[in-house]
Design an enzyme around this catalytic site. Structure first.
Site, PDB file in Angstrom:
ATOM      1  N   ASN A   1     -22.034 -10.884 -14.202  1.00  0.00           N
ATOM      2  CA  ASN A   1     -21.608 -12.246 -14.535  1.00  0.00           C
ATOM      3  C   ASN A   1     -20.128 -12.393 -14.256  1.00  0.00           C
ATOM      4  OD1 ASN A   1     -23.923 -13.711 -15.390  1.00  0.00           O
ATOM      5  ND2 ASN A   1     -23.993 -12.449 -17.244  1.00  0.00           N
ATOM      6  N   ASN A   2     -19.568 -11.413 -13.552  1.00  0.00           N
ATOM      7  CA  ASN A   2     -18.143 -11.413 -13.249  1.00  0.00           C
ATOM      8  C   ASN A   2     -17.887 -12.250 -11.989  1.00  0.00           C
ATOM      9  OD1 ASN A   2     -15.663 -10.618 -12.104  1.00  0.00           O
ATOM     10  ND2 ASN A   2     -15.724  -8.657 -13.201  1.00  0.00           N
TER      11      ASN A   2
ATOM     12  N   PHE B   1      -6.337  -4.087 -12.048  1.00  0.00           N
ATOM     13  CA  PHE B   1      -6.841  -3.876 -13.405  1.00  0.00           C
ATOM     14  C   PHE B   1      -7.174  -2.391 -13.559  1.00  0.00           C
ATOM     15  CE2 PHE B   1     -11.420  -3.142 -12.787  1.00  0.00           C
ATOM     16  CZ  PHE B   1     -11.534  -3.453 -11.448  1.00  0.00           C
ATOM     17  N   GLY B   2      -7.622  -2.045 -14.767  1.00  0.00           N
ATOM     18  CA  GLY B   2      -8.122  -0.682 -15.008  1.00  0.00           C
ATOM     19  C   GLY B   2      -7.088   0.388 -14.678  1.00  0.00           C
TER      20      GLY B   2
ATOM     21  N   ASP C   1     -22.021   0.144  -9.736  1.00  0.00           N
ATOM     22  CA  ASP C   1     -21.360   0.874 -10.811  1.00  0.00           C
ATOM     23  C   ASP C   1     -20.217   1.656 -10.185  1.00  0.00           C
ATOM     24  OD1 ASP C   1     -21.167   1.260 -13.555  1.00  0.00           O
ATOM     25  OD2 ASP C   1     -22.142   3.206 -13.466  1.00  0.00           O
TER      26      ASP C   1
ATOM     27  N   HIS D   1     -12.679   1.377  -2.744  1.00  0.00           N
ATOM     28  CA  HIS D   1     -14.042   1.818  -2.989  1.00  0.00           C
ATOM     29  C   HIS D   1     -15.026   0.642  -2.967  1.00  0.00           C
ATOM     30  CE1 HIS D   1     -11.630   0.818  -6.409  1.00  0.00           C
ATOM     31  NE2 HIS D   1     -12.683   0.640  -7.195  1.00  0.00           N
TER      32      HIS D   1
ATOM     33  N   LYS E   1     -15.952 -10.591  -9.084  1.00  0.00           N
ATOM     34  CA  LYS E   1     -16.776  -9.701  -8.241  1.00  0.00           C
ATOM     35  C   LYS E   1     -17.679 -10.526  -7.340  1.00  0.00           C
ATOM     36  CE  LYS E   1     -17.407  -5.454 -10.916  1.00  0.00           C
ATOM     37  NZ  LYS E   1     -18.426  -4.590 -11.536  1.00  0.00           N
TER      38      LYS E   1
END
Ligand code: IMP
Length: 190
Positions: free
Chosen positions: A8-9, A148-149, A68, A176, A12
């Protein structure tokens, strides 16, 4: 052709839609009525991507894909890996995750790491996986405020700045996720 992306992003979604192109109408979970969190109980990135894609397929019967991603640090035997989002706490606390990663690598010379994205695609009931990898090193201190992250700690191979110091376009062109989505596009267009 309609295809469900198990997310739901919106960020992305637009990134993937831009690469995959207009032959495919990519829709989110919400648009096909899946509002619950899909369990991510796999022990690996590959398992989690597969679990999510199969969940969507079982609930909708539509072609779909799920991704993922994890950061795999060589000196930590591949950790945080599948636990990248929940490395320091149960929430998605990026600052705490980065602090923990720096603490775990305190005094460690081998800083080699890679981001890996796995995408599981189910088309006409048949599943296949593609992946995208970017190799690099973990910095000794955070730098940059983009992304982010773990971006402020990840220096991709061949560069001397972190992902967080790059523009979004520059990061996406070598990341990636960018590479996994390019591989997905190739499979979809076969
Ligand atoms: P996801 O599978 O895309 O939700 O990613 C899982 C976790 O990996 C995120 O919560 C972040 O901690 C980390 N991660 C994924 N992609 C990136 C990235 O491009 N930069 C930095 N961290 C990332």
């Amino acid at each position: 052709m309609k295809i469900v992306f198990a997310t739901n992003n919106q960020h992305k979604l637009s990134e993937v839609s831009a690469v995959v192109g207009s032959d495919f109408e990519i829709v989110t979970l919400r648009e096909v009525g899946i509002t619950e969190d899909i369990p991510e109980t796999g022990a690996t990135l590959d398992e989690n991507a597969s679990l999510k894609a199969r969940y969507v397929y079982e609930h909708t019967g539509l072609d779909c894909f799920a991704d993922d991603t994890g950061l795999e640090v060589e000196a930590l035997n591949g950790a945080p890996g599948v636990r990248s989002a929940r490395y320091a706490t149960d929430g998605h606390d990026f600052a705490a995750n980065n602090r923990k990663l720096l603490a775990e690598l305190e005094g460690v010379d081998n800083r080699k790491a890679r981001f890996r994205t796995v995408i599981s695609l189910i088309r006409n009931g048949v599943e296949q996986q593609v992946e995208g990898i970017v190799e690099g090193d973990i910095a000794t201190a955070e730098a940059g405020c983009g992304g982010f992250g773990y971006d402020p700690l990840f220096i991709p191979k061949g560069y001397d700045v972190t992902f967080a110091e790059m523009s979004a376009d520059e990061k996406n062109s070598i990341s990636h996720r960018g590479r996994a989505v390019a591989a997905l596009k190739e499979v979809l267009n076969k």
